[in-house]
Design a protein around this motif. Sequence first.
Motif, mmCIF file in Angstrom:
data_model
loop_
_atom_site.group_PDB
_atom_site.id
_atom_site.type_symbol
_atom_site.label_atom_id
_atom_site.label_comp_id
_atom_site.label_asym_id
_atom_site.label_seq_id
_atom_site.Cartn_x
_atom_site.Cartn_y
_atom_site.Cartn_z
ATOM 1 N N ALA A 282 0.823 -1.191 -0.108
ATOM 2 C CA ALA A 282 0.010 0.132 -0.002
ATOM 3 C C ALA A 282 0.925 1.340 0.005
ATOM 4 O O ALA A 282 0.519 2.227 -0.744
ATOM 5 C CB ALA A 282 -1.003 0.137 1.326
ATOM 6 N N SER A 283 1.985 1.115 0.772
ATOM 7 C CA SER A 283 2.869 2.561 0.833
ATOM 8 C C SER A 283 3.866 2.611 -0.694
ATOM 9 O O SER A 283 3.965 3.592 -0.850
ATOM 10 C CB SER A 283 3.836 2.119 1.803
ATOM 11 N N ILE A 284 3.580 1.702 -1.279
ATOM 12 C CA ILE A 284 4.278 1.910 -2.784
ATOM 13 C C ILE A 284 3.007 2.019 -3.795
ATOM 14 O O ILE A 284 3.120 3.007 -4.580
ATOM 15 C CB ILE A 284 4.867 0.364 -3.202
ATOM 16 N N GLY A 285 1.910 1.326 -3.592
ATOM 17 C CA GLY A 285 0.820 1.815 -4.510
ATOM 18 C C GLY A 285 0.097 3.088 -4.141
ATOM 19 O O GLY A 285 -0.172 3.691 -5.317
ATOM 20 N N LEU A 286 0.054 3.719 -3.056
ATOM 21 C CA LEU A 286 -0.386 5.060 -2.932
ATOM 22 C C LEU A 286 0.365 6.101 -3.811
ATOM 23 O O LEU A 286 -0.337 6.850 -4.353
ATOM 24 C CB LEU A 286 -0.563 5.536 -1.267
ATOM 25 N N PRO A 287 1.895 5.989 -3.363
ATOM 26 C CA PRO A 287 2.260 7.143 -4.485
ATOM 27 C C PRO A 287 2.454 6.694 -5.910
ATOM 28 O O PRO A 287 2.404 8.052 -6.821
ATOM 29 C CB PRO A 287 3.728 7.163 -4.053
ATOM 30 N N LEU A 288 2.413 5.645 -6.156
ATOM 31 C CA LEU A 288 1.824 5.261 -7.570
ATOM 32 C C LEU A 288 0.608 5.688 -8.150
ATOM 33 O O LEU A 288 0.403 6.342 -9.182
ATOM 34 C CB LEU A 288 1.910 3.805 -7.610
ATOM 35 N N MET A 289 -0.536 5.582 -7.319
ATOM 36 C CA MET A 289 -1.951 6.229 -7.700
ATOM 37 C C MET A 289 -1.821 7.752 -7.736
ATOM 38 O O MET A 289 -2.315 8.229 -8.524
ATOM 39 C CB MET A 289 -2.603 5.853 -6.434
ATOM 40 N N TRP A 290 -0.948 8.347 -6.964
ATOM 41 C CA TRP A 290 -0.769 9.885 -7.027
ATOM 42 C C TRP A 290 -0.107 10.397 -8.273
ATOM 43 O O TRP A 290 -0.786 11.364 -8.923
ATOM 44 C CB TRP A 290 -0.034 10.513 -5.815
ATOM 45 N N ILE A 291 0.806 9.427 -8.541
ATOM 46 C CA ILE A 291 1.520 9.860 -9.660
ATOM 47 C C ILE A 291 0.792 9.989 -10.954
ATOM 48 O O ILE A 291 0.541 10.655 -11.831
ATOM 49 C CB ILE A 291 2.826 9.161 -9.813
ATOM 50 N N CYS A 292 -0.092 8.680 -11.024
ATOM 51 C CA CYS A 292 -1.040 8.121 -12.133
ATOM 52 C C CYS A 292 -2.246 9.439 -12.176
ATOM 53 O O CYS A 292 -2.503 9.797 -13.324
ATOM 54 C CB CYS A 292 -1.401 6.703 -12.033
ATOM 55 N N ALA A 293 -2.361 10.003 -11.198
ATOM 56 C CA ALA A 293 -3.528 10.773 -11.023
ATOM 57 C C ALA A 293 -2.903 12.197 -11.576
ATOM 58 O O ALA A 293 -4.060 13.105 -12.081
ATOM 59 C CB ALA A 293 -3.912 11.179 -9.563
ATOM 60 N N GLN A 294 -1.826 12.429 -11.678
ATOM 61 C CA GLN A 294 -1.246 13.674 -12.192
ATOM 62 C C GLN A 294 -0.707 13.663 -13.838
ATOM 63 O O GLN A 294 -0.350 14.478 -14.428
ATOM 64 C CB GLN A 294 0.487 13.970 -11.534
ATOM 65 N N LEU A 295 -0.852 12.386 -14.358
ATOM 66 C CA LEU A 295 -0.176 12.146 -15.677
ATOM 67 C C LEU A 295 -1.485 12.439 -16.586
ATOM 68 O O LEU A 295 -2.823 12.281 -16.328
ATOM 69 C CB LEU A 295 0.277 10.935 -15.941
ATOM 70 N N PRO A 296 -1.009 12.883 -17.715
ATOM 71 C CA PRO A 296 -2.211 13.346 -19.098
ATOM 72 C C PRO A 296 -2.567 11.745 -19.529
ATOM 73 O O PRO A 296 -1.924 10.731 -19.538
ATOM 74 C CB PRO A 296 -1.523 14.115 -19.727
ATOM 75 N N PRO A 297 -3.591 11.886 -20.239
ATOM 76 C CA PRO A 297 -4.278 10.555 -20.917
ATOM 77 C C PRO A 297 -3.514 10.184 -21.776
ATOM 78 O O PRO A 297 -3.131 8.793 -22.050
ATOM 79 C CB PRO A 297 -5.643 11.095 -21.550
ATOM 80 N N ARG A 298 -2.685 10.814 -22.535
ATOM 81 C CA ARG A 298 -1.604 10.606 -23.604
ATOM 82 C C ARG A 298 -0.571 9.631 -23.334
ATOM 83 O O ARG A 298 -0.119 8.557 -23.876
ATOM 84 C CB ARG A 298 -0.918 11.618 -24.167
ATOM 85 N N PHE A 299 -0.206 9.614 -21.770
ATOM 86 C CA PHE A 299 0.945 8.758 -21.121
ATOM 87 C C PHE A 299 0.285 7.607 -21.027
ATOM 88 O O PHE A 299 0.895 6.363 -21.371
ATOM 89 C CB PHE A 299 1.369 9.287 -19.698
ATOM 90 N N PHE A 300 -1.093 7.461 -20.690
ATOM 91 C CA PHE A 300 -1.656 5.944 -20.521
ATOM 92 C C PHE A 300 -1.835 5.238 -21.798
ATOM 93 O O PHE A 300 -1.578 4.373 -22.094
ATOM 94 C CB PHE A 300 -3.122 6.120 -19.900
ATOM 95 N N ARG A 301 -1.764 6.178 -23.018
ATOM 96 C CA ARG A 301 -2.138 5.625 -24.336
ATOM 97 C C ARG A 301 -0.703 5.145 -24.850
ATOM 98 O O ARG A 301 -0.641 4.012 -25.279
ATOM 99 C CB ARG A 301 -2.619 6.643 -25.289
ATOM 100 N N LEU A 302 0.334 5.650 -24.467
ATOM 101 C CA LEU A 302 1.482 5.143 -24.890
ATOM 102 C C LEU A 302 2.082 3.956 -23.921
ATOM 103 O O LEU A 302 2.909 3.097 -24.212
ATOM 104 C CB LEU A 302 2.605 6.319 -24.784
#
Length: 429
Positions: A81-101
């Motif tokens: 969870a301590s790894i996943g929560l920062p990962l979740m926060w980082i993903c929340a800041q990324l634009p949709p284009r990043f997820f497409r790539l």
Amino acid sequence: MSVTAHEGAASRQDGFREHLNAFRELLNRPLTSYYLILGCSALLLTLGLMMVLSASSIEALQLKETSGNPFYWFFKQSISASIGLPLMWICAQLPPRFFRLAGYPLMALAILGLVLVLFVGTSQLGAQRWIDLGPIYLQPSEPAKLGLILWGADLLARKARNGRIEWRHLFIPLMPGTVILAVMVMLGRDLGTTLVLMLIFLSLLWVVGAPLKLFGGILGVAVLAVIVMISTEGYRSERIAGWLDPWGNAQGSGFQAVQGQIAMGSGGWFGLGLGSSRQKWGWIPHAESDFIFSILGEELGLMGTLVVMALFGLLGYAGLRVATRVKDPFVRLASAAAVAWIAGQAIVNIGAVIGVFPITGIPLPLVSYGGSALLPTLAALGMLLSFAKHEPGAREALAAHGPGPVARGLSWLGLGGPVLKRWPVRRKR
């Protein structure tokens, strides 16, 4: 009826209408999806950590591999969870284009991991799912779910014309790619994850408006494949027999189902109290993972289970709200598929515990023990948070709130110059 009674009834109706209008206004706010996803995820994760501690502590005391540490699995889940929560926060800041790539390398890594599982993977309970990396076990089929969502959504979005996607584009290369993933997972004898991958694929079919005939054909092939997998593996046939008549096989294939139902029934309306489960004392196999919902029902009662189901329902509603309010085809597809994955997996897990579905070994998202499942789920939820920021009016609403706690913390360290310029401090008049 007297005039006073009529006036009282009219005032109650007016009050009900006011509350209903206020509720509708709340749902229509730009950031409703964002805060629903964030709040439901936080509550489910917190509850999950509590239940993992409660459900695993007794077994951890008795096993040599845990050295008698009752917090063994809780600590491991807390690290995830301590790894996943920062990962979740980082993903929340990324634009949709990043997820497409990101879908393409993630899909490639998932296929590579599934190939490695077939050669160097470890087998438990008839399924070969894990790669032993010493202190941790990696389950490649879990990130494969997120990889299929991102890769499939981008493939279809690239072929969208005027915001519409032709369902015929599903055949190449999305359908072969899905089949490759499903076959590799099936070779590892993991029927539950195979069904989740098919659920993700069917959700993409639904969003692009595929005809019912295509649905029927794919479902027919899937049912045939499931029948073949069940008939060729003896333990799966026993599971089906235990599901159809658990009390007739209470000491055999129906043991886990029966003990889970006993736990659920023992909880009553409000449960025995957190940590007070009796069934976790060696009666329910895998109480911290596959059957954690039964321990939750025993300790928190019917009210606790209804709260969990309501949280998953709100999470699904928020994800679908994002999918319907954002015009980007990729966002619509990825959001709907992520909801189908998380909410669908929750339905299958809960259904297996209460006896509606056969036991498949699928964990309850955010609640069950398992870092390989938790990290991709939190990443997907962070992606939904990012998408929620692209709803109509969401960016303006976020800007009106000013900098968040992270930005303010950076400004206190002298690193927030641009933030302070963007949102100047308002002076009191």
